[in-house]
Scaffold this active site. Structure first.
Site, PDB file in Angstrom:
ATOM      1  N   LYS A  33      -1.915  -1.110  -8.279  1.00  0.00           N
ATOM      2  CA  LYS A  33      -2.621  -1.395  -7.021  1.00  0.00           C
ATOM      3  C   LYS A  33      -3.340  -2.751  -7.084  1.00  0.00           C
ATOM      4  O   LYS A  33      -3.203  -3.480  -8.059  1.00  0.00           O
ATOM      5  CB  LYS A  33      -3.584  -0.250  -6.684  1.00  0.00           C
ATOM      6  CG  LYS A  33      -2.899   1.124  -6.607  1.00  0.00           C
ATOM      7  CD  LYS A  33      -1.975   1.268  -5.397  1.00  0.00           C
ATOM      8  CE  LYS A  33      -1.069   2.485  -5.470  1.00  0.00           C
ATOM      9  NZ  LYS A  33      -1.688   3.751  -5.170  1.00  0.00           N
TER      10      LYS A  33
HETATM   11  C1  LIG Z   1      -1.372   5.303  -5.014  1.00  0.00           C
HETATM   12  C2  LIG Z   1      -1.575   5.997  -3.720  1.00  0.00           C
HETATM   13  C3  LIG Z   1      -2.328   7.168  -3.596  1.00  0.00           C
HETATM   14  C4  LIG Z   1      -2.833   7.925  -4.791  1.00  0.00           C
HETATM   15  O1  LIG Z   1      -3.620   7.170  -5.647  1.00  0.00           O
HETATM   16  P1  LIG Z   1      -3.723   7.572  -7.212  1.00  0.00           P
HETATM   17  O2  LIG Z   1      -4.819   6.692  -7.695  1.00  0.00           O
HETATM   18  O3  LIG Z   1      -2.400   7.272  -7.836  1.00  0.00           O
HETATM   19  O4  LIG Z   1      -4.065   9.014  -7.276  1.00  0.00           O
HETATM   20  C5  LIG Z   1      -2.556   7.672  -2.339  1.00  0.00           C
HETATM   21  N1  LIG Z   1      -2.055   7.083  -1.243  1.00  0.00           N
HETATM   22  C6  LIG Z   1      -1.300   5.973  -1.324  1.00  0.00           C
HETATM   23  C7  LIG Z   1      -0.800   5.356  -0.059  1.00  0.00           C
HETATM   24  C8  LIG Z   1      -1.022   5.405  -2.558  1.00  0.00           C
HETATM   25  O5  LIG Z   1      -0.246   4.315  -2.632  1.00  0.00           O
END
Ligand SMILES: *Cc1c(COP(=O)(O)O)cnc(C)c1O
Length: 379
Positions: free
Chosen positions: A183
């Site tokens: 991310k």
């Molecule tokens: C990555 C993601 C999540 C979940 O996040 P995690 O930190 O992996 O639990 C939720 N929604 C979207 C759109 C994502 O890309």
């Protein structure tokens, strides 16, 4: 063969490592001052909206829905173009998930589709800023609020971006973030909920920490003794430790730099593919200044799978984001049918995420471009 390029990866410096080791040598590994500091640092990137740090983006969604009071009989209206957690965390609280279709070009929730799907039971409209491009937040907020529902923005892709001049995190009733390594910034695992509402903030803090009430003024049995704490509503342990919060604060110092590098690579891809007939490049709406998390290329004429295999075959780690959420067997088994959101299904059938992360070098970028163009026999 050339080194394998992933579609996303973290950027961790010696300063990040030093920030973490400093906490490891201190007294507070968790529930300490680095948590408060990280939350304050985050608020500087959400237009001052207070944030609650939690253990993942998934935990952030679970906490946000719990704070919104989601339970059995409630409907949560969301997009199929997302990671399943946007829907599954509400389903675990007993909600019925209603999927509305996306706009064909951005893959973001269509306000018209949301308006048509609202019912008296809709309690939350959950939008996703797909690929980092903010959803139609003002329109969606207007539609949600007109029915007494809240707007939740799953900003797992988009922290650092702005919409109509306002930072992501300052617009929706509840905004959730993810700090997974791919991310826009990372704490290894981690996430946060931002909200301008004191009530929702208190609800989020409560659910993160077992629903424990330590404030004597709020307790039912305040004279029990100094050790006393009470649970008024069930919660979980979703506390992000100081060790990881320190990494988060350190990473936030480079969020603008990350955003700039991601934007440069995004622009270079757009330019390099502009003359190709077999693909569509991502659009940017007026008023959006995205912090691009993904570069979603669309491959036409049913050739997405062939291009995926071809690029993987030369060590380019492309990805597909996302299978429409209701195609997952867990939803299919509940009776959700294919064909429900045609724009999302068409987008999915074409989508291919190209490598995009701050430490991708110009040479890497040109290698990806050559791979895509080479697939079409172009140089
Ligand atoms: C990555 C993601 C999540 C979940 O996040 P995690 O930190 O992996 O639990 C939720 N929604 C979207 C759109 C994502 O890309």
């Amino acid at each position: 063969m050339a080194e394998f390029l992933p579609y996303g990866r973290q950027s961790v410096t010696d300063e990040d490592i030093a920030a973490v080791t400093e906490v490891l040598r201190g007294d507070w590994l968790t529930t300490g001052p680095a948590v408060t500091q990280f939350e304050a640092d985050l608020a500087e990137h959400t237009g001052g909206t207070p944030a609650v740090a939690v253990t993942s983006g998934t935990a952030a969604l679970h906490v946000a829905y719990a704070a919104a009071g989601i339970g059995t009989g409630d409907e949560v209206l969301t997009t199929p173009m997302t990671f399943v957690a946007t829907a599954s965390t509400a389903a675990l609280l007993g909600a019925t998930i209603v999927f509305a279709d996306v706009d064909a070009d951005t893959a973001n929730l269509s306000p018209a589709a949301v308006e048509a799907a609202m019912t008296s039971r809709t309690k939350v409209v959950a939008a996703v800023d797909y690929a980092g491009h903010p959803a139609e937040l003002d329109e969606l907020a207007r539609i949600a609020h007109a029915s007494g529902a809240l707007l939740l923005e799953d900003a797992a892709h988009s922290v650092g971006g702005t919409w109509q001049g306002r930072p992501v995190g300052s617009i929706a009733d509840l905004t959730t973030l993810s700090f997974f390594p791919t991310k826009n910034l990372t704490t290894a695992e981690g996430g946060a909920v931002a909200t301008p509402s004191e009530e929702l903030l208190a609800g989020a803090r409560g659910f993160r920490n077992h629903g424990l009430v330590r404030d004597k003024a709020a307790q039912r049995f305040p004279d029990e003794g100094a050790w006393h704490q009470e649970v008024h509503e069930f919660g979980l342990n979703y506390r992000l430790p100081d060790v990881l919060c320190a990494l988060g604060s350190s990473q936030l110092r480079r969020l603008d730099e990350f955003k700039k590098r991601r934007a440069r690579i995004h622009a270079r891809y757009n330019e390099a593919f502009a003359d190709l007939d077999g693909v569509l490049t991502p659009v940017t709406r007026a008023g959006a200044d995205p912090a691009w998390h993904l570069y979603p290329l669309r491959v036409l004429d049913g050739r997405r799978r062939a291009m995926f295999d071809s690029l993987r075959g030369i060590g380019i780690g492309v990805q597909v984001n996302y299978i429409p959420a209701y195609w997952h067997p867990v939803f299919a088994d509940l009776g959700y049918q294919r064909g429900m959101c045609p724009n999302a299904e068409l987008y999915y059938s074409q989508e291919l995420s190209l490598p995009l992360f701050p430490s991708l070098t110009d040479t890497d970028v040109e290698r990806v471009i050559a791979g895509v163009r080479g697939f079409f026999g172009e140089s």
